[in-house]
Enzyme design. Sequence first.
Site, PDB file in Angstrom:
ATOM      1  N   GLU A  47     -11.986 -21.403  80.617  1.00  0.00           N
ATOM      2  CA  GLU A  47     -11.056 -21.681  79.523  1.00  0.00           C
ATOM      3  C   GLU A  47      -9.603 -21.582  80.009  1.00  0.00           C
ATOM      4  OE1 GLU A  47     -11.190 -23.016  76.766  1.00  0.00           O
ATOM      5  OE2 GLU A  47      -9.486 -22.312  75.608  1.00  0.00           O
TER       6      GLU A  47
ATOM      7  N   ASN B 131      -9.853 -45.315  61.095  1.00  0.00           N
ATOM      8  CA  ASN B 131     -10.265 -44.361  62.140  1.00  0.00           C
ATOM      9  C   ASN B 131     -11.720 -44.642  62.450  1.00  0.00           C
ATOM     10  OD1 ASN B 131      -7.843 -43.099  61.900  1.00  0.00           O
ATOM     11  ND2 ASN B 131      -8.637 -41.222  60.964  1.00  0.00           N
ATOM     12  N   GLY B 132     -12.092 -44.487  63.721  1.00  0.00           N
ATOM     13  CA  GLY B 132     -13.492 -44.700  64.092  1.00  0.00           C
ATOM     14  C   GLY B 132     -13.610 -45.881  65.032  1.00  0.00           C
TER      15      GLY B 132
ATOM     16  N   CYS C 217      -6.680 -40.108  65.529  1.00  0.00           N
ATOM     17  CA  CYS C 217      -5.970 -40.962  64.589  1.00  0.00           C
ATOM     18  C   CYS C 217      -5.842 -40.261  63.236  1.00  0.00           C
ATOM     19  CB  CYS C 217      -6.638 -42.311  64.371  1.00  0.00           C
ATOM     20  SG  CYS C 217      -6.951 -43.243  65.853  1.00  0.00           S
TER      21      CYS C 217
ATOM     22  N   TRP D 197      -4.623 -42.932  68.147  1.00  0.00           N
ATOM     23  CA  TRP D 197      -5.065 -42.534  69.492  1.00  0.00           C
ATOM     24  C   TRP D 197      -5.919 -43.695  69.970  1.00  0.00           C
ATOM     25  CZ3 TRP D 197      -9.677 -41.621  72.131  1.00  0.00           C
ATOM     26  CH2 TRP D 197      -9.564 -40.872  73.316  1.00  0.00           C
TER      27      TRP D 197
ATOM     28  N   LYS E 161      -6.294 -34.107  68.821  1.00  0.00           N
ATOM     29  CA  LYS E 161      -7.122 -33.093  68.188  1.00  0.00           C
ATOM     30  C   LYS E 161      -8.293 -33.795  67.523  1.00  0.00           C
ATOM     31  CE  LYS E 161      -6.850 -28.637  67.089  1.00  0.00           C
ATOM     32  NZ  LYS E 161      -6.869 -27.692  68.224  1.00  0.00           N
TER      33      LYS E 161
ATOM     34  N   ARG F 227      -3.296 -35.464  65.513  1.00  0.00           N
ATOM     35  CA  ARG F 227      -4.596 -36.119  65.667  1.00  0.00           C
ATOM     36  C   ARG F 227      -4.538 -37.353  66.552  1.00  0.00           C
ATOM     37  NH1 ARG F 227      -8.209 -34.542  61.352  1.00  0.00           N
ATOM     38  NH2 ARG F 227      -9.447 -36.297  62.018  1.00  0.00           N
TER      39      ARG F 227
ATOM     40  N   HIS G  28     -19.180 -20.512  98.206  1.00  0.00           N
ATOM     41  CA  HIS G  28     -20.036 -21.658  98.531  1.00  0.00           C
ATOM     42  C   HIS G  28     -19.263 -22.975  98.553  1.00  0.00           C
ATOM     43  CE1 HIS G  28     -23.432 -18.961  98.325  1.00  0.00           C
ATOM     44  NE2 HIS G  28     -22.914 -18.481  97.213  1.00  0.00           N
TER      45      HIS G  28
ATOM     46  N   GLU H 109      -4.755 -28.967  80.696  1.00  0.00           N
ATOM     47  CA  GLU H 109      -4.549 -29.925  79.605  1.00  0.00           C
ATOM     48  C   GLU H 109      -3.113 -29.958  79.095  1.00  0.00           C
ATOM     49  OE1 GLU H 109      -6.775 -29.263  75.977  1.00  0.00           O
ATOM     50  OE2 GLU H 109      -6.673 -27.109  76.238  1.00  0.00           O
TER      51      GLU H 109
ATOM     52  N   LYS I  72      -6.997 -24.650  79.729  1.00  0.00           N
ATOM     53  CA  LYS I  72      -5.711 -24.555  79.022  1.00  0.00           C
ATOM     54  C   LYS I  72      -4.584 -25.040  79.924  1.00  0.00           C
ATOM     55  CE  LYS I  72      -6.652 -24.369  75.841  1.00  0.00           C
ATOM     56  NZ  LYS I  72      -7.828 -24.219  75.057  1.00  0.00           N
TER      57      LYS I  72
HETATM   58  C1  F6R Z   1      -9.211 -27.827  74.373  1.00  0.00           C
HETATM   59  C2  F6R Z   1      -9.736 -28.382  73.137  1.00  0.00           C
HETATM   60  C3  F6R Z   1     -10.956 -29.236  73.222  1.00  0.00           C
HETATM   61  C4  F6R Z   1     -11.868 -28.956  72.025  1.00  0.00           C
HETATM   62  C5  F6R Z   1     -13.026 -29.952  72.015  1.00  0.00           C
HETATM   63  C6  F6R Z   1     -14.006 -29.649  70.901  1.00  0.00           C
HETATM   64  O1  F6R Z   1      -8.106 -27.024  74.140  1.00  0.00           O
HETATM   65  O2  F6R Z   1      -9.203 -28.190  72.093  1.00  0.00           O
HETATM   66  O3  F6R Z   1     -11.626 -29.063  74.426  1.00  0.00           O
HETATM   67  O4  F6R Z   1     -12.334 -27.652  72.115  1.00  0.00           O
HETATM   68  O5  F6R Z   1     -12.529 -31.243  71.851  1.00  0.00           O
HETATM   69  O6  F6R Z   1     -13.377 -29.690  69.667  1.00  0.00           O
HETATM   70  P1  F6R Z   1     -14.017 -29.032  68.388  1.00  0.00           P
HETATM   71  O7  F6R Z   1     -14.018 -27.564  68.612  1.00  0.00           O
HETATM   72  O8  F6R Z   1     -13.108 -29.433  67.267  1.00  0.00           O
HETATM   73  O9  F6R Z   1     -15.388 -29.573  68.260  1.00  0.00           O
END
Ligand code: F6R
Length: 608
Positions: free
Chosen positions: A481, A100-101, A2, A74, A603, A27, A504, A488, A485
């Site tokens: 990773e 937010n929260g 948010c 969000w 984010k 966000r 396995h 997501e 990527k």
């Molecule tokens: C994936 C991604 C998330 C963040 C995770 C932690 O691309 O961005 O998996 O890595 O939410 O976020 P931070 O690093 O901000 O604590």
Amino acid sequence: MCGIVAYVGPRDPAPILLEGLRRLEYRGYDSAGVAVQNGAGIAVSKLAGRVSKLKELLSREPLCGTAGIAHTRWATHGAPTQRNAHPHIDCTGRIALVHNGIIENADVLRAALERAGHRFSTETDTETLAHLIEEAPGATLERRVIAALEHVHGTYGLAVISADEPGKVVAARLGSPVLLGIGEDELFVASDASAVLEHTRSVVYLDDGDIAVLTPTEYHVIDSESHVQLRSVADIAWDLTAIELGGYPHFMLKEICEQPDTVQSTLRGRLLFDDGRARLNGLNLAPEDCADVRRIVIVACGTSWHAGLVGRHIIEELARIPVQVEYASEYRYRRQVGVPGTLTVAISQSGETADTLEAMRAARAAGSQVVGVVNVVGSTIARESDGGIYLHAGPEIGVASTKAFTSQIVALALLGLYLARERGMSLERGQELVCRLAQLPQLVRRALELAPVVEALARGHASQHNFLYLGRGVSFPVALEGALKLKEISYIHAEGYPAAEMKHGPIALIDQSMPVVFVAPKDEVYPKVLSNMREVKARGGRIIAVTSDGNGDLTALADHQLRVPATAPLLSPVLTTIPQQLLAYHIAVLRGCDVDRPRNLAKSVTVE
Ligand code: F6R
């Protein structure tokens, strides 16, 4: 999660708030809304969907006034509908707020407020706050906000306006970031500096428990006893170009391509060539204390957790300290066994991830010293750590983390070097590593030259339903990773595995329709990875090998080879991750996905 923005000043608030929301949309982006004081009362406009739709609505039905608040959401409590979108109002319609929260005791509060006659019109936890403020005693809005918050358990970043106090915004913070933007005869509230950067570079970060009162010409910060608190004014260190697309179609591609510069920024001023050491002034770990570190615990989530796994290899190999890497969300609820000499490292791009923050607090409560590896300057994790390493990678706007990942690995390599040189690593080895680190930006640039090849490869794979990513040693987290990527942003199912573990179970999945990405740079486990490739090949799997210069030709085994420059094996993840980022990006674009705003994600995950 948010975004909040608020404005008080001589200008019309709506366009400023909309622009702020556009900057904050990464966000959270399932619904958006604006409320302004319009002389007669408070006018609210909100809808389910993106900020661009809200902008269209406001161009048809403008809102004019003196001060205003806005939100991009969000969803946590209640579906992402127009009704549940913020701002929320009280029964009289004279108080509006954005939040937010999470209000953890919202159900209890709601039941009590309903018994007292309040009518609720949404399913959100936030609406309880509007009614609590309506009910609260006090001669001013800030007094009523303080009184209302006394009943609340949970977290909040809050901006509130009242029709009865034109030209005033009240903000509050507990566990969810809030900053004030200090302009000339105008003031802003935001959850993130990018919302105000266009108007001012001067910001005040609120601390937990702070209440801020803003009028066009004055602001002050008070605590819950109304004692005025002094908070310093900070300067935002980056400029608008950092949050503009600058000709790129997506932030994710821009951020992938920025990596030669961002890796350079993480290294800048930190490499001591003659001494073969790392300079980490902000770490607050005196050289003599390094000898006392007996165990390192890394806490992180998602991509940052993957960086932590890479860091484990680097630190154990260089500094010979045992490293434990923990999902922050699990660690925080486990019994903390205090072990003397434990150093906890919290890794977080945003510095606001709720689980990482709580894991770090739990570690501290168990007696550990805590350092942060954080990108966002002034974020909560950065401020609560005993010291740390800033990534200096600039704002990361794409929801999928890319440049932060490579900078996190570089920061952890610097930490490994710093500790190792205090614990007996030779000068020569230190100097060699410093040289290898210094070469990385140039090598990242060369790895990016693979872009056209990866784009062509993506065309042949965009309609796949599954992918397997395999790697060993330091390349196993790179495989994880790569899979993260892809899933997501393209919504293709992808799994990462240690290459040998495939036998396995997951080997049952392999047939002609299963693309398998092997992360196989030149290192000591490379011959073993070749054996794993043969096992896949024998079962008809299609192999994409991310390999490096110095490894032989893989034509006999791999259907496709993506070759990055060679470097020290421990640093190879900085390079091998790049073709994977590009592959995920191009596949997602070809599938028509919203790369920068993947569904259901946001984010900075500030809720549990
Ligand atoms: C994936 C991604 C998330 C963040 C995770 C932690 O691309 O961005 O998996 O890595 O939410 O976020 P931070 O690093 O901000 O604590």
